[in-house]
Design an enzyme around this catalytic site. Structure first.
Site, PDB file in Angstrom:
ATOM      1  N   LYS A   1     -26.728 -12.777  -6.356  1.00 44.68           N
ATOM      2  CA  LYS A   1     -27.500 -11.529  -6.470  1.00 44.68           C
ATOM      3  C   LYS A   1     -27.054 -10.586  -5.355  1.00 44.68           C
ATOM      4  O   LYS A   1     -27.430 -10.746  -4.198  1.00 44.68           O
ATOM      5  CB  LYS A   1     -28.997 -11.812  -6.378  1.00 44.68           C
ATOM      6  CG  LYS A   1     -29.862 -10.596  -6.662  1.00 44.68           C
ATOM      7  CD  LYS A   1     -31.341 -10.971  -6.683  1.00 44.68           C
ATOM      8  CE  LYS A   1     -32.183  -9.731  -6.977  1.00 44.68           C
ATOM      9  NZ  LYS A   1     -32.029  -8.698  -5.934  1.00 44.68           N
TER      10      LYS A   1
ATOM     11  N   TYR B   1       2.191   1.914  -3.459  1.00 41.49           N
ATOM     12  CA  TYR B   1       1.083   2.421  -4.280  1.00 41.49           C
ATOM     13  C   TYR B   1       0.821   3.895  -3.963  1.00 41.49           C
ATOM     14  O   TYR B   1       0.665   4.727  -4.871  1.00 41.49           O
ATOM     15  CB  TYR B   1      -0.177   1.588  -4.021  1.00 41.49           C
ATOM     16  CG  TYR B   1      -1.395   2.057  -4.781  1.00 41.49           C
ATOM     17  CD1 TYR B   1      -1.688   1.558  -6.051  1.00 41.49           C
ATOM     18  CD2 TYR B   1      -2.256   3.002  -4.231  1.00 41.49           C
ATOM     19  CE1 TYR B   1      -2.806   1.993  -6.748  1.00 41.49           C
ATOM     20  CE2 TYR B   1      -3.369   3.449  -4.923  1.00 41.49           C
ATOM     21  CZ  TYR B   1      -3.642   2.936  -6.173  1.00 41.49           C
ATOM     22  OH  TYR B   1      -4.743   3.371  -6.862  1.00 41.49           O
TER      23      TYR B   1
ATOM     24  N   ASP C   1       0.833  -1.206   0.000  1.00 44.71           N
ATOM     25  CA  ASP C   1       0.000   0.000   0.000  1.00 44.71           C
ATOM     26  C   ASP C   1       0.867   1.255   0.000  1.00 44.71           C
ATOM     27  O   ASP C   1       0.534   2.258  -0.639  1.00 44.71           O
ATOM     28  CB  ASP C   1      -0.912   0.017   1.236  1.00 44.71           C
ATOM     29  CG  ASP C   1      -2.044  -0.987   1.119  1.00 44.71           C
ATOM     30  OD1 ASP C   1      -2.157  -1.619   0.056  1.00 44.71           O
ATOM     31  OD2 ASP C   1      -2.796  -1.151   2.089  1.00 44.71           O
TER      32      ASP C   1
ATOM     33  N   GLU D   1     -23.269  -3.948 -10.464  1.00 44.08           N
ATOM     34  CA  GLU D   1     -23.818  -3.604  -9.145  1.00 44.08           C
ATOM     35  C   GLU D   1     -22.756  -2.898  -8.313  1.00 44.08           C
ATOM     36  O   GLU D   1     -21.622  -3.367  -8.223  1.00 44.08           O
ATOM     37  CB  GLU D   1     -24.252  -4.889  -8.436  1.00 44.08           C
ATOM     38  CG  GLU D   1     -25.299  -4.700  -7.390  1.00 44.08           C
ATOM     39  CD  GLU D   1     -26.707  -4.587  -7.970  1.00 44.08           C
ATOM     40  OE1 GLU D   1     -27.629  -4.379  -7.174  1.00 44.08           O
ATOM     41  OE2 GLU D   1     -26.882  -4.694  -9.200  1.00 44.08           O
TER      42      GLU D   1
ATOM     43  N   ARG E   1     -29.779   3.474 -12.245  1.00 47.14           N
ATOM     44  CA  ARG E   1     -30.875   2.809 -12.948  1.00 47.14           C
ATOM     45  C   ARG E   1     -32.043   3.763 -13.182  1.00 47.14           C
ATOM     46  O   ARG E   1     -32.678   3.743 -14.231  1.00 47.14           O
ATOM     47  CB  ARG E   1     -31.353   1.591 -12.151  1.00 47.14           C
ATOM     48  CG  ARG E   1     -32.449   0.808 -12.856  1.00 47.14           C
ATOM     49  CD  ARG E   1     -32.905  -0.408 -12.053  1.00 47.14           C
ATOM     50  NE  ARG E   1     -33.927  -1.124 -12.788  1.00 47.14           N
ATOM     51  CZ  ARG E   1     -35.219  -0.793 -12.792  1.00 47.14           C
ATOM     52  NH1 ARG E   1     -35.641   0.247 -12.091  1.00 47.14           N
ATOM     53  NH2 ARG E   1     -36.095  -1.491 -13.484  1.00 47.14           N
TER      54      ARG E   1
ATOM     55  N   LYS F   1     -34.507 -16.101  -5.171  1.00 45.70           N
ATOM     56  CA  LYS F   1     -34.188 -15.469  -3.891  1.00 45.70           C
ATOM     57  C   LYS F   1     -33.981 -16.514  -2.791  1.00 45.70           C
ATOM     58  O   LYS F   1     -34.584 -17.584  -2.806  1.00 45.70           O
ATOM     59  CB  LYS F   1     -35.312 -14.498  -3.474  1.00 45.70           C
ATOM     60  CG  LYS F   1     -35.632 -13.415  -4.501  1.00 45.70           C
ATOM     61  CD  LYS F   1     -34.557 -12.373  -4.605  1.00 45.70           C
ATOM     62  CE  LYS F   1     -34.627 -11.345  -3.510  1.00 45.70           C
ATOM     63  NZ  LYS F   1     -35.777 -10.441  -3.585  1.00 45.70           N
TER      64      LYS F   1
ATOM     65  N   LEU G   1     -35.931  -7.845 -12.746  1.00 48.46           N
ATOM     66  CA  LEU G   1     -36.014  -9.296 -12.902  1.00 48.46           C
ATOM     67  C   LEU G   1     -37.252  -9.839 -12.202  1.00 48.46           C
ATOM     68  O   LEU G   1     -37.611  -9.373 -11.114  1.00 48.46           O
ATOM     69  CB  LEU G   1     -34.785  -9.981 -12.297  1.00 48.46           C
ATOM     70  CG  LEU G   1     -33.438  -9.806 -12.994  1.00 48.46           C
ATOM     71  CD1 LEU G   1     -32.335 -10.420 -12.149  1.00 48.46           C
ATOM     72  CD2 LEU G   1     -33.450 -10.438 -14.376  1.00 48.46           C
TER      73      LEU G   1
ATOM     74  N   CYS H   1     -40.726  17.463  25.021  1.00 54.28           N
ATOM     75  CA  CYS H   1     -40.799  18.856  25.496  1.00 54.28           C
ATOM     76  C   CYS H   1     -41.996  19.616  24.942  1.00 54.28           C
ATOM     77  O   CYS H   1     -42.190  20.789  25.289  1.00 54.28           O
ATOM     78  CB  CYS H   1     -39.513  19.597  25.146  1.00 54.28           C
ATOM     79  SG  CYS H   1     -39.337  19.935  23.367  1.00 54.28           S
TER      80      CYS H   1
END
Length: 678
Positions: free
Chosen positions: A117, A38, A35, A172, A138, A312, A85, A409
């Site tokens: 998913k 980089y 890191d 996604e 979207r 699902k 979907l 209050c």
């Protein structure tokens, strides 16, 4: 002034190197530099571009680091509609889907690709000659918002592809579980509204006009779809996934090519059991017909493709009744409706209360007192009411009225602006706000005054002894003795001793305890390192604050607004007069033995709290992160370790017990205690 040719070449070389290392880190998960190396490349590029601004390009890796405040998101038409979907939870229905597909195609068996998913936000990305030019949300499926600048902050989205192709892809954007938990923990500390799930957190982050917010929240991506795949010689979805990875996109590694529907169902069952091992939330499997020519034959309805379906996962769900809906008032005045439920067992815990987030949520779901409801634990973590069983209503159910005044209050309530979803108490002197502010101020992450619990805080505020957070430092034994039963001399002595000890609290913890919106421990440390005193912070401008790495425009405005308040300045004066440590000297690191090393901690340590071990590592030149990755050098393992241990083993990260760590840094715990450092 003519720019030297070698400077131009060096900038190009740096960009190529950085993009290559991004590809190895995010796509291949196989970094070949540290890191620190980089960061050095990135810093050199930033400095050269600062010196030669005419050489800055929109696709330079440096554009991920800079900040912009946008006026608005423009609406752009999708080149091809982003359809939703159809979905099912049922094995019989997935077999029916397969039967329908085989019948339409007149085939005995069909090849499918199964993909996890991801619980995130769909986006469209356009590239011209390999360069990222447009990113869209979207939206309504036909038009989306131009969120290009925000998507540039997502490190796994390449700004330049590994091939100079013109292409549009879809995928996604998601928030990893650890980042979601960290974000909600930060928001909880500053009394901000919590996100219900990572998808909401991702959507809220991508809608920010201040791009620094995105940079400070770690979003990630998986790309899974190519528009017009035939242009690139692609014949199947499986080929497309391999090609996407080849040209530089991050593709989910768990996708599978299935020869028939039985293999699809086996994949689904396997991930029902294994989904908790992932570092992100998934809520099912997407099943796609593999061959593109078959997809074309099957076509789409106006809403969804006929060649794909979401299978699902069964939710961790239970049925119960809403006994009551109460309204809680937070430190910043946010009114949060909470459902009190008939107790239920859900995913190994008893659930009695569930946040209903805000009154818009109640209206959207039409939740009433007395309703039978389904409660789910999304991702196995946060319980929430997902639906009302309206068919079981008998007429006795009661709608909750949106409060017209504060339940504590009786002050006015309202929204700060048109985009605010939260209703708030607008009375600055509301006792509920003060109580929550005190709880934050004395909490473990701030002044850590254990004797000041919720009940005692209630009594102190209700009695009028405490009118602001600084008043606790002016309490006398006599005043405390007047609070009534349960407040004995021993308890008073212990409490006052803890309050006296709290005056030595480090400045960053005091800043954390003040509860400035969006200023948690991490930001408080950054501010302390920069300004070293409250007085210098008080005089800082928004422009000065936004120049600091990690401080965006929203946080800067919150800091300025907080300290510009006259009541705040009075409180700071009282804290200073009471003897609190409002100035911090430059830290003197005795040893740099842990320089350039990154640690994570899991489990309970016998000699240190989490804050103390973090402070010790930092004082020795090291860093402590909240998550484990390939760039983590060591994980310190205590009793009852969590998922970090499993991840460390999987990644081959070195493990240290607490004793091994102390031997490693050559520190005697007895000496630390004698010096009262911990």
């Amino acid at each position: 002034m003519k720019i030297p040719e070698d400077i131009k070449k060096r900038i190009e070389k740096l960009r190529e190197e950085i993009e290559y290392h991004n590809y190895r880190y995010y796509v291949l998960a196989d970094p070949i530099i540290s890191d620190e190396e980089y960061d050095r490349l990135m810093q050199e590029l930033i400095e050269l571009e600062k010196k030669y601004p005419e050489l800055v390009t929109p696709d330079s890796p440096s554009q991920r680091v800079g900040e912009k405040v946008l006026d608005e998101f423009r609406s752009v038409e999708h080149s091809e509609p982003m359809l939703s979907l159809d979905n099912t939870y049922d094995e019989a229905q997935i077999r029916e889907f397969d039967k329908r597909v085989r019948k339409l195609l007149e085939k005995d068996t069909i090849e499918y690709v199964t993909e996890l998913k991801i619980d995130g936000v769909s986006v469209a990305l356009r590239y011209e000659n390999g360069r990222f030019v447009l990113g869209l949300s979207r939206g309504d499926g036909t038009r989306g918002d131009d969120i290009t600048e925000n998507l540039k902050k997502v490190r796994s989205i390449p700004l330049i592809l590994r091939e100079p192709v013109t292409v549009e892809v879809r995928g996604e954007i998601y928030m990893p579980t650890e980042e979601f938990e960290r974000l909600n923990e930060e928001r909880k500390k500053v009394d901000g509204p919590l996100f219900a799930n990572p998808r909401n957190a991702t959507a809220g982050t991508l809608r920010q006009l201040d791009t620094s917010v995105i940079r400070n929240r770690r979003l990630d991506s998986f790309i899974y779809y190519v528009l017009s795949p035939e242009r690139y010689g692609l014949q199947t979805q499986w080929d497309a996934l391999k090609w996407l990875k080849k040209i530089g996109f991050k593709v989910n590694p768990y996708s599978q090519l299935c020869q028939n529907i039985d293999q699809v169902i086996d994949y689904w069952k396997q991930w029902i059991e294994k989904k908790s091992e992932l570092s992100y939330w998934v809520d099912g499997v997407v099943v796609k017909v593999n061959h593109f020519n078959f997809q074309s034959i099957l076509g789409s309805t106006s809403r969804s493709p006929r060649w794909a379906i979401a299978f699902k996962f069964p939710a961790q769900r239970a049925k119960t009744r809403v006994l009551n809906i109460i309204v809680q008032v937070g430190r910043t005045g946010i009114l949060t409706p909470v459902a009190e439920l008939e107790p239920i067992q859900l995913a190994g815990t008893v659930v009695k209360r569930v946040s209903l987030h805000n009154f818009d949520y109640i209206e959207e779901k039409d939740i009433r007192i007395g309703d039978q409801v389904y409660v789910e634990k999304s991702g196995g973590i946060i319980p929430q009411v997902v639906s009302v069983i309206a068919d079981e209503r008998n007429g006795s159910e009661k709608k909750i009225e949106i409060p017209s005044k504060c339940p504590v209050c009786s002050g006015k309530v309202g929204k700060i602006d048109s985009e605010d979803v939260a209703l708030r108490c607008l009375n600055p002197h509301c006792p509920a706000k003060l109580k929550r502010a005190l709880e934050t101020f004395v909490s473990r992450g701030a002044l850590n005054i254990k004797g000041l619990g919720e009940k005692l805080i209630d009594r102190l505020v209700d009695s009028g002894l405490v009118k602001d957070i600084a008043d606790i430092f002016y309490l006398t034994p006599f005043e405390l003795s007047q609070l009534g039963s349960g407040i004995g001399q021993k308890m008073i002595a212990n409490l006052l001793a803890q309050i006296e000890q709290a005056k030595k609290t480090p400045l960053h913890k005091i800043l954390t305890g003040l509860g400035i919106p969006l200023v948690g421990e991490k930001t408080a440390r950054i501010l302390t390192q920069k300004f070293r005193s409250i007085k210098r912070l008080l005089s800082s401008s928004v422009d000065e604050l936004t120049q600091i790495e990690g401080i965006g425009i929203e946080i800067a405005k919150n800091i300025r607004e907080y300290f510009d308040n006259e009541k705040t300045r009075q409180i700071i004066g009282k804290l200073e007069k009471a003897g609190l440590n409002l100035e911090e000297k430059e830290a003197v690191v005795q040893s740099k033995i842990l320089s350039n090393l990154t640690f994570a901690v899991t489990g309970t340590l016998k000699n240190f709290t989490r804050d103390q071990i973090k402070q010790l590592v930092q004082s020795l030149g090291g860093q402590v992160t909240d998550s484990v990755s390939k760039s983590t050098d060591y994980v310190i393992v205590g009793d009852n370790p969590g998922s970090k241990l499993t991840k460390a083993r999987n990644l081959g990260v070195k493990l240290l017990t607490e004793d091994e760590f102390l031997q490693f840094v050559k520190i005697d715990i007895k000496n630390l205690r004698q010096q009262k450092l911990f």
